[in-house]
Design a protein around this motif. Structure first.
Motif, PDB file in Angstrom:
ATOM      1  N   LYS A 142      14.580   0.898   1.399  1.00 14.24           N
ATOM      2  CA  LYS A 142      13.333   1.347   0.895  1.00 14.24           C
ATOM      3  C   LYS A 142      12.450  -0.180   0.752  1.00 14.24           C
ATOM      4  O   LYS A 142      11.033  -0.230   1.099  1.00 14.24           O
ATOM      5  N   GLU A 143      12.891  -1.300   0.099  1.00 20.37           N
ATOM      6  CA  GLU A 143      12.252  -2.416   0.198  1.00 20.37           C
ATOM      7  C   GLU A 143      11.777  -3.034   1.450  1.00 20.37           C
ATOM      8  O   GLU A 143      10.681  -3.438   1.703  1.00 20.37           O
ATOM      9  N   TYR A 145      11.513  -1.354   4.425  1.00 21.39           N
ATOM     10  CA  TYR A 145      10.248  -0.382   4.778  1.00 21.39           C
ATOM     11  C   TYR A 145       9.029  -0.824   4.117  1.00 21.39           C
ATOM     12  O   TYR A 145       7.908  -1.194   4.798  1.00 21.39           O
ATOM     13  N   SER A 146       8.912  -0.927   2.942  1.00 17.59           N
ATOM     14  CA  SER A 146       7.615  -1.231   2.168  1.00 17.59           C
ATOM     15  C   SER A 146       7.153  -2.712   2.556  1.00 17.59           C
ATOM     16  O   SER A 146       5.994  -2.862   2.778  1.00 17.59           O
ATOM     17  N   TRP A 147       8.042  -3.628   2.746  1.00 18.43           N
ATOM     18  CA  TRP A 147       8.005  -4.964   3.103  1.00 18.43           C
ATOM     19  C   TRP A 147       7.121  -4.872   4.586  1.00 18.43           C
ATOM     20  O   TRP A 147       6.218  -5.609   4.876  1.00 18.43           O
ATOM     21  N   LEU A 149       5.744  -2.539   6.204  1.00 20.43           N
ATOM     22  CA  LEU A 149       4.432  -1.883   6.151  1.00 20.43           C
ATOM     23  C   LEU A 149       3.396  -2.736   5.419  1.00 20.43           C
ATOM     24  O   LEU A 149       2.084  -2.953   6.168  1.00 20.43           O
ATOM     25  N   LYS A 150       3.574  -3.380   4.396  1.00 18.63           N
ATOM     26  CA  LYS A 150       2.720  -4.200   3.795  1.00 18.63           C
ATOM     27  C   LYS A 150       2.381  -5.475   4.649  1.00 18.63           C
ATOM     28  O   LYS A 150       1.156  -6.055   5.033  1.00 18.63           O
ATOM     29  N   GLU A 153       0.305  -4.398   7.471  1.00 19.09           N
ATOM     30  CA  GLU A 153      -1.131  -4.266   6.905  1.00 19.09           C
ATOM     31  C   GLU A 153      -1.953  -5.634   6.919  1.00 19.09           C
ATOM     32  O   GLU A 153      -3.091  -5.799   7.315  1.00 19.09           O
ATOM     33  N   GLU A 160      -6.216  -1.256   5.731  1.00 19.69           N
ATOM     34  CA  GLU A 160      -4.842  -0.294   5.620  1.00 19.69           C
ATOM     35  C   GLU A 160      -4.654   0.338   6.690  1.00 19.69           C
ATOM     36  O   GLU A 160      -5.216   1.214   7.431  1.00 19.69           O
ATOM     37  N   ASN A 167       5.381   5.462   2.327  1.00 20.70           N
ATOM     38  CA  ASN A 167       5.689   4.126   1.704  1.00 20.70           C
ATOM     39  C   ASN A 167       6.631   4.310   0.614  1.00 20.70           C
ATOM     40  O   ASN A 167       6.322   4.555  -0.505  1.00 20.70           O
ATOM     41  N   THR A 168       7.958   4.305   1.017  1.00 21.89           N
ATOM     42  CA  THR A 168       8.882   4.462   0.190  1.00 21.89           C
ATOM     43  C   THR A 168       9.296   3.379  -0.879  1.00 21.89           C
ATOM     44  O   THR A 168       8.924   2.291  -0.620  1.00 21.89           O
TER      45      THR A 168
END
Length: 168
Positions: A142-143, A145-147, A149-150, A153, A160, A167-168
């Motif tokens: 999850k971390e 994936y978030s990293w 995507l962030k 962006e 965005e 965004n898990t």
């Protein structure tokens, strides 16, 4: 300088191998725990494309650092698990030797009870660690994936990114 380069190359090969092993573990765990749907396949493909773009961008080193951090954390937990299992095994060996080397008299019932208790203790330990490792891997997934995507962006100049990936 040449020796340092060779050592660096060897370390990079080791890291890539370890990361590949970690990805294989994550992938096999995901197959077991995640039902596959067309939507999730599209999300994975889209996520793969984003990772590919980041991999061939200036954030490659940051991406590798993030992967290395996760691998180090997982490696540390696996080491703790292995150390605890070894400690239990050593204790079991000493206890069993105490029963067996009891002046020539062996109480088979006591030995069997001890063996059964030891097997149960080891299984409980392995289940505990399997759960902890699984939770860590899910948290890391999850971390990451978030990293990703962030970071993607941010690479778009703060815009965005409209995506089908949750965004898990």
């Amino acid at each position: 300088d040449k020796i340092r380069q060779e050592e660096g190359d060897a370390a990079l090969v080791d890291l890539v191998t370890e990361l590949g092993d970690l990805v294989d573990i994550w992938e096999s765990e995901a197959r077991v725990t995640t039902p596959v749907s067309t939507h999730s396949i599209q999300q994975e493909e889209e996520f793969g494309q984003i990772c590919h773009k980041l991999y061939h961008s200036p954030v490659l080193h940051a991406m590798r650092a993030e992967e290395n951090r996760a691998a180090q954390e997982l490696r540390g937990l696996v080491k703790k698990r292995n150390d605890e299992i070894k400690k239990i095994q050593d204790h079991h060996i000493m206890a069993m030797e105490g029963y067996v080397n009891n002046g020539g008299h062996v109480d088979t019932t006591a030995v069997n009870d001890l063996a059964a208790s030891q097997i149960e203790q080891r299984q409980d330990c392995e289940v505990k660690w399997a759960s902890e490792i699984s939770h860590l891997m899910e948290k890391q997934r999850k971390e990451f994936y978030s990293w990703v995507l962030k970071t993607y962006e941010e690479s778009l100049g703060g815009k965005e990114y409209s995506s089908n990936i949750p965004n898990t």
